[in-house]
Structure formats: structure tokens, C-alpha cells
Design a protein around this motif. Structure first.
Motif, PDB file in Angstrom:
ATOM      1  N   MET A  58       0.938  -1.190  -0.023  1.00  0.00           N
ATOM      2  CA  MET A  58      -0.037  -0.062  -0.015  1.00  0.00           C
ATOM      3  C   MET A  58       1.028   1.191   0.085  1.00  0.00           C
ATOM      4  N   ALA A  59       0.287   2.513  -0.416  1.00  0.00           N
ATOM      5  CA  ALA A  59       1.186   3.710  -0.231  1.00  0.00           C
ATOM      6  C   ALA A  59       1.676   3.593   1.089  1.00  0.00           C
ATOM      7  N   THR A  60       2.787   4.400   1.321  1.00  0.00           N
ATOM      8  CA  THR A  60       3.634   4.488   2.645  1.00  0.00           C
ATOM      9  C   THR A  60       2.584   5.223   3.626  1.00  0.00           C
ATOM     10  N   GLY A  61       1.994   6.408   3.154  1.00  0.00           N
ATOM     11  CA  GLY A  61       0.902   6.938   4.075  1.00  0.00           C
ATOM     12  C   GLY A  61      -0.108   5.998   4.716  1.00  0.00           C
ATOM     13  N   ALA A  62      -0.624   5.222   3.901  1.00  0.00           N
ATOM     14  CA  ALA A  62      -1.552   4.293   4.413  1.00  0.00           C
ATOM     15  C   ALA A  62      -0.914   3.299   5.229  1.00  0.00           C
ATOM     16  N   ALA A  63       0.437   2.836   4.923  1.00  0.00           N
ATOM     17  CA  ALA A  63       0.908   1.578   5.512  1.00  0.00           C
ATOM     18  C   ALA A  63       1.425   2.243   7.039  1.00  0.00           C
ATOM     19  N   ALA A  64       1.733   3.474   7.112  1.00  0.00           N
ATOM     20  CA  ALA A  64       2.087   3.939   8.304  1.00  0.00           C
ATOM     21  C   ALA A  64       1.051   4.203   9.259  1.00  0.00           C
ATOM     22  N   ARG A  65      -0.261   4.512   8.746  1.00  0.00           N
ATOM     23  CA  ARG A  65      -1.339   4.600   9.371  1.00  0.00           C
ATOM     24  C   ARG A  65      -2.097   2.979  10.348  1.00  0.00           C
ATOM     25  N   THR A  66      -1.922   1.923   8.940  1.00  0.00           N
ATOM     26  CA  THR A  66      -2.195   0.819   9.401  1.00  0.00           C
ATOM     27  C   THR A  66      -1.474   0.358  10.279  1.00  0.00           C
ATOM     28  N   TYR A  67      -0.104   0.551  10.259  1.00  0.00           N
ATOM     29  CA  TYR A  67       1.076   0.089  11.296  1.00  0.00           C
ATOM     30  C   TYR A  67       0.598   0.426  12.771  1.00  0.00           C
ATOM     31  N   ASN A  68       0.237   1.722  12.805  1.00  0.00           N
ATOM     32  CA  ASN A  68      -0.163   2.321  14.114  1.00  0.00           C
ATOM     33  C   ASN A  68      -1.372   1.432  14.779  1.00  0.00           C
ATOM     34  N   VAL A  69      -2.251   1.479  14.024  1.00  0.00           N
ATOM     35  CA  VAL A  69      -3.448   0.509  14.284  1.00  0.00           C
ATOM     36  C   VAL A  69      -2.988  -0.953  14.804  1.00  0.00           C
ATOM     37  N   LEU A  70      -2.498  -1.527  14.023  1.00  0.00           N
ATOM     38  CA  LEU A  70      -1.910  -3.048  14.268  1.00  0.00           C
ATOM     39  C   LEU A  70      -0.930  -3.145  15.585  1.00  0.00           C
ATOM     40  N   LEU A  71      -0.177  -2.062  15.730  1.00  0.00           N
ATOM     41  CA  LEU A  71       0.836  -1.872  16.781  1.00  0.00           C
ATOM     42  C   LEU A  71      -0.108  -1.877  18.113  1.00  0.00           C
ATOM     43  N   ALA A  72      -1.128  -0.915  18.271  1.00  0.00           N
ATOM     44  CA  ALA A  72      -1.986  -0.807  19.254  1.00  0.00           C
ATOM     45  C   ALA A  72      -2.614  -2.232  19.561  1.00  0.00           C
ATOM     46  N   GLU A  73      -3.028  -2.681  18.532  1.00  0.00           N
ATOM     47  CA  GLU A  73      -3.849  -4.172  18.701  1.00  0.00           C
ATOM     48  C   GLU A  73      -2.845  -5.281  19.224  1.00  0.00           C
TER      49      GLU A  73
END
Length: 129
Positions: free
Chosen positions: A102-117
Motif C-alpha cells: 500500500m502507499a507509505t502513508g496508508a501503511a504508516a497509519r495501518t502500522y499504528n493501528v496494528l501495533l495498538a492491537e
């Protein structure tokens, strides 16, 4: 070249991205990142074309060493979403690790969600301007 020691041990939320780098853990890093359970590492891939030129880069072995199925890797491909080179996709598929481009911006946002989970995953994020 991948540094022998993590840039940051462990994982931390990404506070910002852009201007050729990332901010996390009250630090700033210029360049791309590999993020695995053991830490955040500098990644010498400057853009997606560099990844295409070396889709089996030795740095990617870190994912195969640290992640065990079922796991996946977020691949931040730069400004726009692009599909990974077939040899790279095949490498991850053979290891039983999903590769999610995915685009880096989307990946960075998704990363934060998955990290929190508390999910088990990795991330390869190409820096954007």
C-alpha cells in the motif's frame, strides 16, 4: 545496507512521515525503515524502483528470520500503491508470510493501528517527501 544494531529496539508508533523520513519515539529518522519485533532498522531502499532492482535484498531476510506464519508484512511503496516485484512476492509466499502493499502513508497509519492491537507483523516503509 541494513545496520547490525536496531535504530530503535522494539517498536513504537509512527508519529509522522514525509520530508524523506519518519518520526517515532521522540526521534527523527531520514530514510526508509524496516520494522520487525526486535526493532526499527534503517533500510537503504530510497524508492520503489530501487526495490524492483533488488527484490531479494538481504535486508528482507530479517522478516523471514523474525516472523513466523501466520504473519504479514506491510509494504509501504512510496507516494502511490504499487505491487511488489514477483520475486519478492514469491519469497514471502514461500515462507508463508503475507505481503500487503500500500502507499507509505496508508501503511504508516495501518502500522499504528496494528501495533495498538498487539498484532504480529512487520513493516517495510519507503520514505516519501
Amino acid at each position: 545496507m541494513l545496520d547490525a544494531q536496531p535504530y530503535f529496539p522494539g517498536r513504537a508508533p509512527i508519529d509522522a512521515y514525509g520530508n524523506g523520513g519518519f518520526r517515532f519515539a521522540d526521534m527523527s529518522h531520514r530514510g526508509s525503515l524496516l520494522i520487525v519485533p526486535s526493532g526499527v532498522y534503517a533500510w537503504d531502499v530510497a524508492d520503489f524502483d530501487a526495490l524492483i532492482a533488488n527484490p531479494r535484498a538481504p535486508s528482507l531476510a530479517r522478516f523471514l528470520d523474525e516472523l513466523k506464519p501466520p504473519a504479514f508484512v506491510l509494504l509501504g511503496t512510496g507516494i502511490e500503491h504499487r505491487m511488489p516485484p514477483k520475486p519478492m512476492a514469491d519469497l514471502f509466499m514461500a515462507a508463508g508470510i503475507a505481503l500487503e502493499p500500500m502507499a507509505t502513508g496508508a501503511a504508516a497509519r495501518t502500522y499504528n493501528v496494528l501495533l495498538a492491537e498487539g498484532r504480529t507483523f512487520g513493516a517495510a516503509l519507503i520514505a516519501v517527501d
